[in-house]
Design an enzyme around this catalytic site. Structure first.
Site, PDB file in Angstrom:
ATOM      1  N   GLU A  56      19.197  -2.331   7.989  1.00  0.00           N
ATOM      2  CA  GLU A  56      17.845  -1.942   8.424  1.00  0.00           C
ATOM      3  C   GLU A  56      17.460  -2.659   9.715  1.00  0.00           C
ATOM      4  OE1 GLU A  56      17.123  -3.099   4.413  1.00  0.00           O
ATOM      5  OE2 GLU A  56      15.563  -1.583   4.207  1.00  0.00           O
ATOM      6  N   ASN A  58      10.676  -9.148   9.865  1.00  0.00           N
ATOM      7  CA  ASN A  58      10.305  -8.482   8.614  1.00  0.00           C
ATOM      8  C   ASN A  58       9.454  -9.499   7.851  1.00  0.00           C
ATOM      9  OD1 ASN A  58      10.130  -7.247   6.152  1.00  0.00           O
ATOM     10  ND2 ASN A  58      12.340  -7.072   5.822  1.00  0.00           N
ATOM     11  N   HIS A  95      11.900   2.688   1.898  1.00  0.00           N
ATOM     12  CA  HIS A  95      13.286   2.346   2.261  1.00  0.00           C
ATOM     13  C   HIS A  95      13.829   3.293   3.339  1.00  0.00           C
ATOM     14  CE1 HIS A  95      13.855   0.297  -1.901  1.00  0.00           C
ATOM     15  NE2 HIS A  95      13.708  -0.626  -0.972  1.00  0.00           N
ATOM     16  N   GLY A 136      22.174  -4.583  -1.880  1.00  0.00           N
ATOM     17  CA  GLY A 136      22.825  -5.674  -2.615  1.00  0.00           C
ATOM     18  C   GLY A 136      23.644  -5.239  -3.827  1.00  0.00           C
ATOM     19  N   GLU A 166      26.205  -2.259  -2.845  1.00  0.00           N
ATOM     20  CA  GLU A 166      27.360  -2.672  -2.038  1.00  0.00           C
ATOM     21  C   GLU A 166      28.302  -3.606  -2.793  1.00  0.00           C
ATOM     22  OE1 GLU A 166      25.742  -4.378   1.594  1.00  0.00           O
ATOM     23  OE2 GLU A 166      24.389  -2.663   1.785  1.00  0.00           O
ATOM     24  N   ARG A 225      10.063  -4.609 -10.621  1.00  0.00           N
ATOM     25  CA  ARG A 225       9.128  -3.470 -10.653  1.00  0.00           C
ATOM     26  C   ARG A 225       9.572  -2.466 -11.710  1.00  0.00           C
ATOM     27  NH1 ARG A 225       9.434  -2.201  -4.301  1.00  0.00           N
ATOM     28  NH2 ARG A 225      10.357  -4.245  -3.969  1.00  0.00           N
ATOM     29  N   ARG A 260       9.400  -4.483  10.990  1.00  0.00           N
ATOM     30  CA  ARG A 260       9.420  -3.582   9.843  1.00  0.00           C
ATOM     31  C   ARG A 260       7.998  -3.492   9.308  1.00  0.00           C
ATOM     32  NH1 ARG A 260      13.045  -4.155   4.406  1.00  0.00           N
ATOM     33  NH2 ARG A 260      12.407  -2.191   3.497  1.00  0.00           N
ATOM     34  N   HIS A 295      19.896   3.335  -2.711  1.00  0.00           N
ATOM     35  CA  HIS A 295      19.599   2.011  -2.154  1.00  0.00           C
ATOM     36  C   HIS A 295      19.251   1.123  -3.341  1.00  0.00           C
ATOM     37  CE1 HIS A 295      17.814  -0.869   0.853  1.00  0.00           C
ATOM     38  NE2 HIS A 295      17.257  -1.275  -0.273  1.00  0.00           N
ATOM     39  N   LEU A 296      20.215   0.300  -3.760  1.00  0.00           N
ATOM     40  CA  LEU A 296      20.032  -0.516  -4.962  1.00  0.00           C
ATOM     41  C   LEU A 296      20.007  -1.991  -4.579  1.00  0.00           C
ATOM     42  CD1 LEU A 296      22.587   1.382  -7.281  1.00  0.00           C
ATOM     43  CD2 LEU A 296      20.147   1.865  -6.945  1.00  0.00           C
ATOM     44  N   ASP A 343      17.846 -10.782 -11.370  1.00  0.00           N
ATOM     45  CA  ASP A 343      19.054 -10.773 -10.547  1.00  0.00           C
ATOM     46  C   ASP A 343      20.209 -10.094 -11.281  1.00  0.00           C
ATOM     47  OD1 ASP A 343      21.543 -11.773  -9.241  1.00  0.00           O
ATOM     48  OD2 ASP A 343      20.077 -12.851  -8.024  1.00  0.00           O
ATOM     49  N   MET A 344      20.731  -9.048 -10.692  1.00  0.00           N
ATOM     50  CA  MET A 344      21.781  -8.279 -11.357  1.00  0.00           C
ATOM     51  C   MET A 344      23.006  -9.134 -11.663  1.00  0.00           C
ATOM     52  SD  MET A 344      22.662  -5.489 -12.705  1.00  0.00           S
ATOM     53  CE  MET A 344      21.711  -4.051 -12.234  1.00  0.00           C
TER      54      MET A 344
HETATM   55  P1  ADP Z   1      16.558  -7.067  -1.124  1.00  0.00           P
HETATM   56  O1  ADP Z   1      15.955  -5.807  -1.671  1.00  0.00           O
HETATM   57  O2  ADP Z   1      15.741  -8.288  -1.425  1.00  0.00           O
HETATM   58  O3  ADP Z   1      17.057  -6.978   0.286  1.00  0.00           O
HETATM   59  P2  ADP Z   1      19.373  -7.106  -1.788  1.00  0.00           P
HETATM   60  O4  ADP Z   1      19.692  -5.806  -1.147  1.00  0.00           O
HETATM   61  O5  ADP Z   1      19.919  -8.344  -1.187  1.00  0.00           O
HETATM   62  O6  ADP Z   1      17.832  -7.278  -2.052  1.00  0.00           O
HETATM   63  O7  ADP Z   1      19.896  -7.012  -3.303  1.00  0.00           O
HETATM   64  C1  ADP Z   1      19.699  -8.040  -4.214  1.00  0.00           C
HETATM   65  C2  ADP Z   1      20.362  -7.652  -5.528  1.00  0.00           C
HETATM   66  O8  ADP Z   1      21.768  -7.468  -5.296  1.00  0.00           O
HETATM   67  C3  ADP Z   1      20.214  -8.698  -6.612  1.00  0.00           C
HETATM   68  O9  ADP Z   1      19.910  -8.094  -7.860  1.00  0.00           O
HETATM   69  C4  ADP Z   1      21.611  -9.304  -6.660  1.00  0.00           C
HETATM   70  O10 ADP Z   1      21.926  -9.792  -7.947  1.00  0.00           O
HETATM   71  C5  ADP Z   1      22.457  -8.098  -6.349  1.00  0.00           C
HETATM   72  N1  ADP Z   1      23.806  -8.498  -5.968  1.00  0.00           N
HETATM   73  C6  ADP Z   1      24.209  -9.118  -4.822  1.00  0.00           C
HETATM   74  N2  ADP Z   1      25.547  -9.382  -4.900  1.00  0.00           N
HETATM   75  C7  ADP Z   1      25.980  -8.921  -6.097  1.00  0.00           C
HETATM   76  C8  ADP Z   1      27.229  -8.890  -6.764  1.00  0.00           C
HETATM   77  N3  ADP Z   1      28.339  -9.399  -6.203  1.00  0.00           N
HETATM   78  N4  ADP Z   1      27.295  -8.332  -7.992  1.00  0.00           N
HETATM   79  C9  ADP Z   1      26.189  -7.828  -8.576  1.00  0.00           C
HETATM   80  N5  ADP Z   1      24.987  -7.812  -8.008  1.00  0.00           N
HETATM   81  C10 ADP Z   1      24.861  -8.350  -6.781  1.00  0.00           C
END
Ligand code: ADP
Length: 406
Positions: free
Chosen positions: A379, A9, A181, A328, A331, A241, A93, A208-209, A283-284
């Site tokens: 994926e 990827n 996605h 991310g 899940e 975005r 990908r 897909h978040l 970053d969440m």
């Molecule tokens: P990508 O689209 O780059 O593959 P991911 O699917 O890894 O991204 O998702 C990244 C996001 O998931 C980030 O915003 C990260 O903060 C969030 N994230 C990962 N673990 C946690 C968690 N335990 N609690 C809250 N948010 C999380």
């Protein structure tokens, strides 16, 4: 016999990889990792299937490895990792398959030429996805390569769902909603029958978040609508975005602020979303841990916009039977799932708080009219499975050894 499938990827600044070994007809993850910062400060890391570090290296600031150098390092690492296991093929990908590709495809020079035509549709991703394909075709022409597309799964969308209300000539020229996605949604749709037969057969919205975020409406496992459109900047707010905005905003920025196309591209792709609203982070995890009002605002807006899109996709489906969280945030962020589910109670979602905090898979109560689930996406496995299928048995039997490539 046993063989390996490499999944790549490639983005503008990184190459992510996963190596799968096929043993007894089953694909198992052998190792995964990435080289990031390939044009600024390259760093390589590889881990085995349970996360133990297998290899690590940093090149230091200012080193420009590029895709070429990164692939070279990766090949050397994989030669050691593969040992005597033959490499059956490489799956990639690729973000855009245009209107032509509703399925993954075995790559040859004609396919590369066709995929280059889609660069203007995804200028930030498509050229970088294609670079390793071209390099491998030059260097290892005997290794079969397969392109798997983020758009392909949505080719099943009805015609209406693909239209923008623009002049028909533009639609015919390809200015339409594609959706992205797709490999994640396809994976979730492929495992859903084992998780819940009713959700698999019914009207299900998958969320897909991740850093990128979108939602997809599945009817009986097929995509009928999604929140991303012509590009992967549409729909939900994401890490950086903006998601859907009034096109009038773009016109305003051009005419009143004299912003160029390049500056607007940077704004909507890299400076907006959670980062732009909070002014703190994309970053969440960081935002959820922060007590800053702007961090809270960014999270509130994120949840609010998910709720509005959920209503829209439920309308496209004519009702709702299930929702599935993945990627991310989907899940791992129980608090986001909880807020989304509580806001969706009007649709019939009844959250089981304890199950949600425990991570699912089912996070709705037994009485909930709409069931809610957490399903980790994969994926890379989807790409490996497609690659394996397109190669067929004969290709796996062909002893194409990376070791022999020098
Ligand atoms: P990508 O689209 O780059 O593959 P991911 O699917 O890894 O991204 O998702 C990244 C996001 O998931 C980030 O915003 C990260 O903060 C969030 N994230 C990962 N673990 C946690 C968690 N335990 N609690 C809250 N948010 C999380």
């Amino acid at each position: 016999m046993a063989a390996a499938i490499l999944v790549l990827n490639a983005g503008s600044s990184s190459i992510k990889f996963s190596l799968f070994a096929e043993r007894g007809g089953v694909l198992e993850l052998d190792c995964r990792g990435q080289i990031e910062g390939i044009t600024t400060s390259p760093r390589f890391i590889a881990r085995d299937a349970v996360g133990a570090i297998l290899g690590e290296r940093s090149w230091g600031d200012g080193v420009k490895l590029g895709h070429d150098g990164a692939l070279e390092h990766l090949s050397a690492f994989l030669r050691g990792e593969l040992k005597d296991l033959p490499l059956a093929g490489v799956g990639h990908r690729v973000v855009h398959g245009g209107l032509e590709y509703a399925e993954p495809v075995l790559i040859d020079s004609g396919v590369i030429a066709a995929l280059r035509k889609f660069i203007p549709l995804a200028p930030l991703h498509q050229p970088h996805n294609l670079t390793p394909i071209r390099l491998l075709l030059e260097r290892m022409p005997q290794v079969p390569q397969v392109a798997c597309f983020d758009t392909a799964f949505h080719r099943s969308n009805p015609a209406l769902a693909q239209w923008f209300a623009l002049p028909a000539e533009m639609h015919d020229a390809g200015v339409r909603r594609y959706g992205f996605h797709g490999l994640s949604y396809e994976y979730v749709a492929s495992v859903l029958p084992r998780v819940d037969a009713a959700a698999a057969a019914g009207r299900t919205v998958v969320l897909h978040l991740g850093n990128g975020a979108s939602m997809c409406a599945l009817a009986g496992g097929s995509s009928v609508a999604s929140t991303m459109g012509f590009t992967a900047v549409d729909g939900l707010p994401m890490g950086t975005r903006c998601g859907s905005i009034d096109p009038g905003v773009i016109l305003y920025l051009m005419s009143e602020r004299k912003m160029t196309a390049g500056a607007i591209e940077k704004l909507v792709y890299n400076q907006s979303g959670l980062l732009g609203v909070s002014g703190i982070s994309s970053d969440m995890r960081t935002l959820l841990a922060s007590s800053e009002p702007r961090a809270r605002l960014a999270v509130d807006l994120y949840v609010y916009r998910i709720g509005r899109e959920l209503g829209s996709l439920a309308a496209a489906l004519g009702g709702l039977d299930a929702i599935v969280f993945t990627a991310g945030i989907g899940e791992n962020a129980a608090v986001i799932r909880e807020r989304v589910c509580r806001d969706a109670s009007w649709l019939g979602v009844n959250l089981d708080g304890a199950a949600n905090r425990a991570g699912g898979p089912r996070i709705s109560t037994a009485q909930s009219r709409v069931s809610a689930w957490v399903i980790p996406t994969n994926e890379e496995l989807m790409i490996a499975q497609h690659t394996r299928r397109l190669l067929g048995d004969t290709a796996v039997d062909r002893e194409v050894r990376l070791n022999a490539e020098g």
